[in-house]
Design a protein around this motif. Structure first.
Motif, PDB file in Angstrom:
ATOM      1  N   MET A 212       1.817   2.748  -0.669  1.00  0.00           N
ATOM      2  CA  MET A 212       2.484   1.728   0.132  1.00  0.00           C
ATOM      3  C   MET A 212       3.775   2.211   0.774  1.00  0.00           C
ATOM      4  N   GLY A 213       4.068   3.495   0.662  1.00  0.00           N
ATOM      5  CA  GLY A 213       5.266   4.007   1.325  1.00  0.00           C
ATOM      6  C   GLY A 213       6.033   4.992   0.473  1.00  0.00           C
ATOM      7  N   LEU A 214       7.237   5.306   0.923  1.00  0.00           N
ATOM      8  CA  LEU A 214       8.083   6.257   0.224  1.00  0.00           C
ATOM      9  C   LEU A 214       8.796   5.574  -0.938  1.00  0.00           C
ATOM     10  N   LEU A 215       8.813   6.230  -2.061  1.00  0.00           N
ATOM     11  CA  LEU A 215       9.497   5.694  -3.226  1.00  0.00           C
ATOM     12  C   LEU A 215      10.986   5.575  -2.902  1.00  0.00           C
ATOM     13  N   GLY A 216      11.536   4.371  -3.067  1.00  0.00           N
ATOM     14  CA  GLY A 216      12.938   4.141  -2.774  1.00  0.00           C
ATOM     15  C   GLY A 216      13.188   3.508  -1.419  1.00  0.00           C
ATOM     16  N   ASP A 217      12.134   3.339  -0.623  1.00  0.00           N
ATOM     17  CA  ASP A 217      12.278   2.676   0.676  1.00  0.00           C
ATOM     18  C   ASP A 217      11.849   1.227   0.539  1.00  0.00           C
ATOM     19  N   ALA A 218      12.549   0.331   1.233  1.00  0.00           N
ATOM     20  CA  ALA A 218      12.275  -1.102   1.105  1.00  0.00           C
ATOM     21  C   ALA A 218      11.830  -1.695   2.425  1.00  0.00           C
ATOM     22  N   GLN A 219      11.121  -2.821   2.356  1.00  0.00           N
ATOM     23  CA  GLN A 219      10.784  -3.646   3.515  1.00  0.00           C
ATOM     24  C   GLN A 219      11.186  -5.079   3.191  1.00  0.00           C
ATOM     25  N   ALA A 220      11.942  -5.697   4.107  1.00  0.00           N
ATOM     26  CA  ALA A 220      12.459  -7.038   3.830  1.00  0.00           C
ATOM     27  C   ALA A 220      11.415  -8.117   4.060  1.00  0.00           C
ATOM     28  N   ASP A 221      10.615  -7.984   5.119  1.00  0.00           N
ATOM     29  CA  ASP A 221       9.640  -9.005   5.473  1.00  0.00           C
ATOM     30  C   ASP A 221       8.242  -8.405   5.389  1.00  0.00           C
ATOM     31  N   LEU A 222       7.581  -8.619   4.290  1.00  0.00           N
ATOM     32  CA  LEU A 222       6.287  -7.995   4.054  1.00  0.00           C
ATOM     33  C   LEU A 222       5.153  -8.649   4.849  1.00  0.00           C
ATOM     34  N   THR A 223       5.452  -9.734   5.582  1.00  0.00           N
ATOM     35  CA  THR A 223       4.422 -10.309   6.434  1.00  0.00           C
ATOM     36  C   THR A 223       4.201  -9.468   7.689  1.00  0.00           C
ATOM     37  N   VAL A 224       5.200  -8.695   8.088  1.00  0.00           N
ATOM     38  CA  VAL A 224       5.061  -7.872   9.297  1.00  0.00           C
ATOM     39  C   VAL A 224       5.353  -6.396   9.048  1.00  0.00           C
ATOM     40  N   HIS A 225       5.899  -6.073   7.904  1.00  0.00           N
ATOM     41  CA  HIS A 225       6.219  -4.683   7.578  1.00  0.00           C
ATOM     42  C   HIS A 225       5.519  -4.280   6.287  1.00  0.00           C
ATOM     43  N   GLY A 226       5.361  -2.976   6.114  1.00  0.00           N
ATOM     44  CA  GLY A 226       4.762  -2.476   4.892  1.00  0.00           C
ATOM     45  C   GLY A 226       3.258  -2.674   4.863  1.00  0.00           C
ATOM     46  N   GLY A 227       2.660  -2.388   3.723  1.00  0.00           N
ATOM     47  CA  GLY A 227       1.221  -2.441   3.584  1.00  0.00           C
ATOM     48  C   GLY A 227       0.604  -1.089   3.851  1.00  0.00           C
ATOM     49  N   PRO A 228      -0.668  -0.910   3.516  1.00  0.00           N
ATOM     50  CA  PRO A 228      -1.295   0.413   3.606  1.00  0.00           C
ATOM     51  C   PRO A 228      -1.364   0.971   5.016  1.00  0.00           C
ATOM     52  N   ASP A 229      -1.425   0.100   6.054  1.00  0.00           N
ATOM     53  CA  ASP A 229      -1.518   0.597   7.423  1.00  0.00           C
ATOM     54  C   ASP A 229      -0.157   0.759   8.089  1.00  0.00           C
ATOM     55  N   LYS A 230       0.898   0.442   7.362  1.00  0.00           N
ATOM     56  CA  LYS A 230       2.272   0.660   7.846  1.00  0.00           C
ATOM     57  C   LYS A 230       3.102   1.268   6.714  1.00  0.00           C
ATOM     58  N   ALA A 231       2.505   2.203   6.019  1.00  0.00           N
ATOM     59  CA  ALA A 231       3.140   2.732   4.814  1.00  0.00           C
ATOM     60  C   ALA A 231       4.339   3.619   5.134  1.00  0.00           C
ATOM     61  N   VAL A 232       4.197   4.488   6.129  1.00  0.00           N
ATOM     62  CA  VAL A 232       5.235   5.463   6.450  1.00  0.00           C
ATOM     63  C   VAL A 232       5.374   5.511   7.967  1.00  0.00           C
ATOM     64  N   TYR A 233       6.596   5.351   8.450  1.00  0.00           N
ATOM     65  CA  TYR A 233       6.838   5.352   9.887  1.00  0.00           C
ATOM     66  C   TYR A 233       7.438   6.693  10.311  1.00  0.00           C
TER      67      TYR A 233
END
Length: 217
Positions: free
Chosen positions: A40-61
């Motif tokens: 789900m991304g880099l360890l130690g990185d956060a996403q504030a709004d998980l409805t539009v950020h994060g998830g397996p298809d937005k794991a690493v930008y």
């Protein structure tokens, strides 16, 4: 394609952004040493709004370093902000851009394997970060979106690692074509048909392509 290089790795914590103190992890800072890449991304990185950020298809930008001088030239008042991590990316990469990457490319970085899956769609937080409402529309016009990676194999990455192409399932579908489709709706029937059947892109892009094909008759 010659190997590219991971210039820097950035992580962000949720903090107030802009005059209304919107919670966001847009502002990211560079880190030294290895960073663990998880599904789900880099360890130690956060996403504030998980409805539009994060998830397996937005794991690493990831974002091409070559774009920053162009942004600085176009918006000189913000030149000091257009540096690695400036647009909120986790990975700043030299030697790759939207016109040299293809949809579904698999890149080896450190011990991780990452797959190019979709462009970033700029939102109001991009404007808040710089205090300039013109920036999201500018990214939509110029197509300098960067790309999100899906994590195929977790592992450790660090600044200085090579970014090596290990698989290219769709060599005829350059990533900048996907950007044009997502940003501006520019697509041929052949491209829409290809996207609708492309497992490497997120489901919402596949479904949108299928609906557009059906409407076209």
């Amino acid at each position: 394609m010659a190997d590219a290089t991971l210039l820097s790795v950035q992580l962000g914590a949720i903090a107030p952004l802009g005059p209304k103190s919107v919670p966001s992890a847009f502002v990211k800072s560079g880190v030294t040493g290895p960073v663990q890449v998880e599904p789900m991304g880099l360890l130690g990185d956060a996403q504030a709004d998980l409805t539009v950020h994060g998830g397996p298809d937005k794991a690493v930008y990831a974002y091409p370093a070559a774009h920053y001088p162009r942004w600085a030239a176009e918006f000189p008042d913000h030149a000091h902000q257009f540096i690695a991590g400036g647009v909120g990316e986790n990975l700043t990469i030299a030697g790759m851009a939207e016109d040299t990457v293809c949809v579904g490319d698999v890149h080896a970085i450190g011990t991780a394997r990452l797959q190019v899956c979709q462009p970033r769609q700029p939102c109001f937080k991009f404007a808040l970060r710089f205090g300039n409402d013109r920036l999201p529309n500018a990214m939509l016009r110029n197509g300098r979106s960067g790309w999100y990676y899906r994590v195929l194999q977790p592992g450790l990455i660090a600044a200085g690692d090579a970014v090596t192409l290990v698989d290219r399932p769709h060599p005829a579908f350059a990533f900048d074509r996907l950007v044009a489709i997502v940003y501006r709706g520019q697509a041929t029937r052949e491209e829409l048909a290809a996207l609708a059947a492309m497992a490497e892109v997120p489901e919402d892009i596949r479904l949108s392509a299928q609906r557009r094909l059906e409407r076209a008759g």
